[in-house]
Design a protein around this motif. Sequence first.
Motif, PDB file in Angstrom:
ATOM      1  N   ALA A   1      54.522  40.421  24.699  1.00 14.88           N
ATOM      2  CA  ALA A   1      55.098  39.552  25.730  1.00 14.88           C
ATOM      3  C   ALA A   1      54.451  39.703  27.103  1.00 14.88           C
ATOM      4  N   PRO A   2      54.205  40.925  27.606  1.00 12.30           N
ATOM      5  CA  PRO A   2      53.580  41.027  28.926  1.00 12.30           C
ATOM      6  C   PRO A   2      52.096  40.688  28.950  1.00 12.30           C
ATOM      7  N   ILE A   3      51.436  40.772  27.814  1.00 11.76           N
ATOM      8  CA  ILE A   3      49.999  40.463  27.791  1.00 11.76           C
ATOM      9  C   ILE A   3      49.774  39.041  28.269  1.00 11.76           C
ATOM     10  N   GLN A   4      50.573  38.137  27.775  1.00 12.03           N
ATOM     11  CA  GLN A   4      50.430  36.727  28.085  1.00 12.03           C
ATOM     12  C   GLN A   4      51.398  36.278  29.178  1.00 12.03           C
ATOM     13  N   ASN A   5      52.295  37.188  29.603  1.00 14.36           N
ATOM     14  CA  ASN A   5      53.381  36.818  30.505  1.00 14.36           C
ATOM     15  C   ASN A   5      54.074  35.574  29.956  1.00 14.36           C
ATOM     16  N   ILE A   6      54.689  35.735  28.791  1.00 15.35           N
ATOM     17  CA  ILE A   6      55.307  34.597  28.102  1.00 15.35           C
ATOM     18  C   ILE A   6      56.290  33.874  29.016  1.00 15.35           C
ATOM     19  N   GLY A   7      56.403  32.578  28.817  1.00 12.80           N
ATOM     20  CA  GLY A   7      57.308  31.797  29.643  1.00 12.80           C
ATOM     21  C   GLY A   7      57.736  30.523  28.942  1.00 12.80           C
ATOM     22  N   ALA A   8      58.909  30.031  29.323  1.00  5.04           N
ATOM     23  CA  ALA A   8      59.413  28.775  28.761  1.00  5.04           C
ATOM     24  C   ALA A   8      60.650  28.342  29.536  1.00  5.04           C
ATOM     25  N   TYR A   9      60.794  27.047  29.689  1.00  4.45           N
ATOM     26  CA  TYR A   9      62.012  26.443  30.231  1.00  4.45           C
ATOM     27  C   TYR A   9      62.445  27.056  31.565  1.00  4.45           C
ATOM     28  N   GLY A  10      61.448  27.213  32.451  1.00  5.30           N
ATOM     29  CA  GLY A  10      61.736  27.635  33.817  1.00  5.30           C
ATOM     30  C   GLY A  10      61.738  29.128  34.066  1.00  5.30           C
ATOM     31  N   ILE A  11      61.455  29.940  33.034  1.00  4.15           N
ATOM     32  CA  ILE A  11      61.477  31.397  33.177  1.00  4.15           C
ATOM     33  C   ILE A  11      60.172  31.988  32.648  1.00  4.15           C
TER      34      ILE A  11
ATOM     35  N   ASP B   1      53.856  44.849  39.928  1.00  3.00           N
ATOM     36  CA  ASP B   1      52.660  44.597  40.745  1.00  3.00           C
ATOM     37  C   ASP B   1      51.401  45.063  40.037  1.00  3.00           C
ATOM     38  N   ALA B   2      51.494  46.201  39.363  1.00  6.31           N
ATOM     39  CA  ALA B   2      50.320  46.750  38.679  1.00  6.31           C
ATOM     40  C   ALA B   2      49.885  45.880  37.511  1.00  6.31           C
ATOM     41  N   CYS B   3      50.823  45.101  36.942  1.00  3.88           N
ATOM     42  CA  CYS B   3      50.491  44.252  35.794  1.00  3.88           C
ATOM     43  C   CYS B   3      49.808  42.949  36.205  1.00  3.88           C
ATOM     44  N   ARG B   4      49.883  42.605  37.484  1.00  8.62           N
ATOM     45  CA  ARG B   4      49.213  41.412  38.034  1.00  8.62           C
ATOM     46  C   ARG B   4      49.513  40.157  37.205  1.00  8.62           C
ATOM     47  N   PHE B   5      50.785  39.862  37.090  1.00  5.57           N
ATOM     48  CA  PHE B   5      51.198  38.703  36.325  1.00  5.57           C
ATOM     49  C   PHE B   5      50.848  37.403  37.035  1.00  5.57           C
ATOM     50  N   ALA B   6      50.469  36.408  36.246  1.00  2.00           N
ATOM     51  CA  ALA B   6      50.250  35.039  36.717  1.00  2.00           C
ATOM     52  C   ALA B   6      50.608  34.117  35.552  1.00  2.00           C
ATOM     53  N   TYR B   7      50.381  32.823  35.715  1.00  2.00           N
ATOM     54  CA  TYR B   7      50.702  31.871  34.645  1.00  2.00           C
ATOM     55  C   TYR B   7      49.922  32.217  33.384  1.00  2.00           C
ATOM     56  N   ARG B   8      50.657  32.597  32.333  1.00  2.00           N
ATOM     57  CA  ARG B   8      50.109  32.971  31.029  1.00  2.00           C
ATOM     58  C   ARG B   8      48.971  33.989  31.174  1.00  2.00           C
TER      59      ARG B   8
END
Length: 328
Positions: A122-132, A157-164
Motif C-alpha cells: 500500500a505505501p509503495i504506490q500510496n494507494i488511493g480511491a474516492y477522495g482518500i 515525510d521520509a516516505c515522500r508520498f505523492a500521487y501514486r
Amino acid sequence: MTLTEGFDLSGHNTLGLPSRALYGGVISDIGDIMRMIEFARARYLPFHVLGGGSNCVLAETVNAVVGRIDLGGCRIEQGFSGGVRVTASAGEDWSDLVRRTVGQGIGGLENLAGIPGTVGAAPIQNIGAYGIELSDVFQELTALDTRTGDLVHLGKDACRFAYRHSRFKDEPGRYIVTEVTLSLPRHWRPVLSHAGLKGLPDASDPGAIMAAVLAIRGAKLPDWRITGNVGSFFHNPIVPAHMRQEVGGVPGHPVPGGIKLSAGWLIEACGLKGHRLGGAGFHAKHALVIVNHGGATFGDVQDLAALAIQRVRDRFGVTLVQEPVTLT
C-alpha cells in the motif's frame, strides 16, 4: 526457508499470467528476506518481493529470486491522542484490514475498501480511491534496508508520498516493508468529495460508505478473481496548465503541477475500449483496465499497452505511464 527452482507465480498475480521465477520461496519471517537477498547476490540475480501480485505484470520467466511475503499480524489500539492506531504486518490483506476496522465501527479506511493487494504494498504506490490516499491516514512503517541489513522506521515525510508515488519507487528494491502503522481519527468525519458518494443517504456510518464504495467499484471494475486484471493500468497523466486547450474536451481538474487528465477517457477516445489483442483486452466498461479474457500472455498485455500509449500520444500529444510494475 526453502527456495524452489522454477518457482510458480501463476497463481500469485491478479492478471492471471503464467509465470515462473528462476528461484523463489515464501517469506515467513524477516530473516528470510536477508537470506534470499544473500542467495540472489551470490548468483548475481535481482531480488523481488511479491505481495498479492495486484500491481505487477509478470513475464513468463522472471529472471530473479522472488520472495512471496507471508508476514501476518494486526493490532488495533484505541485511546491514543490522535484516535486509533492500527499496526499491520506487510503480508496482511488490505481489503481484510479495511473490513476489520470498519466492522469495529472505526472510520478512516472505508473509502479505500476493495483495493486488492497486501498492506506492505500500500505505501509503495500510496494507494488511493474516492477522495482518500493512504498518506492521509499514514503514521509510519518499518522496513528492512537491504543496503545495510537494518530495520528502519520511516514516518510520513521520509516516505515522500505523492500521487501514486513514494520514495520506494525512486529507490526500487532498497526497502522491504515489513509493517505499516496507520493513525485513524478519534472524531471521524466522512469524505464524500467523490461524485459517486455525494448525496449518500446514510453518511454517518463508515460501514454504509464502505458498502457504497464497494458497489461503485463492482459496477465498473471487474473482479480479478473472475476476470484477471490489475485495476488501473495507467496513471492519470498530469500535464502543464498551458496544454489544457490543446487537449480540449478531455475531463480533467487542477492539481499541484498542472491539470490531471482522465487516462481512461483518452484511451476510449482512441477507440480502444473493449479492444482485444490475443487473450488480453481493454475492459468493455472501463477503458483504463486491461483484462485477461483467458489465455493472455505477457506479450499480449505488453503489446496492448504499447498500442494505447502510441495512439494516445499520436492523437493528444500525451504520454501515458504504466502503473503496475513489470517483472522480467
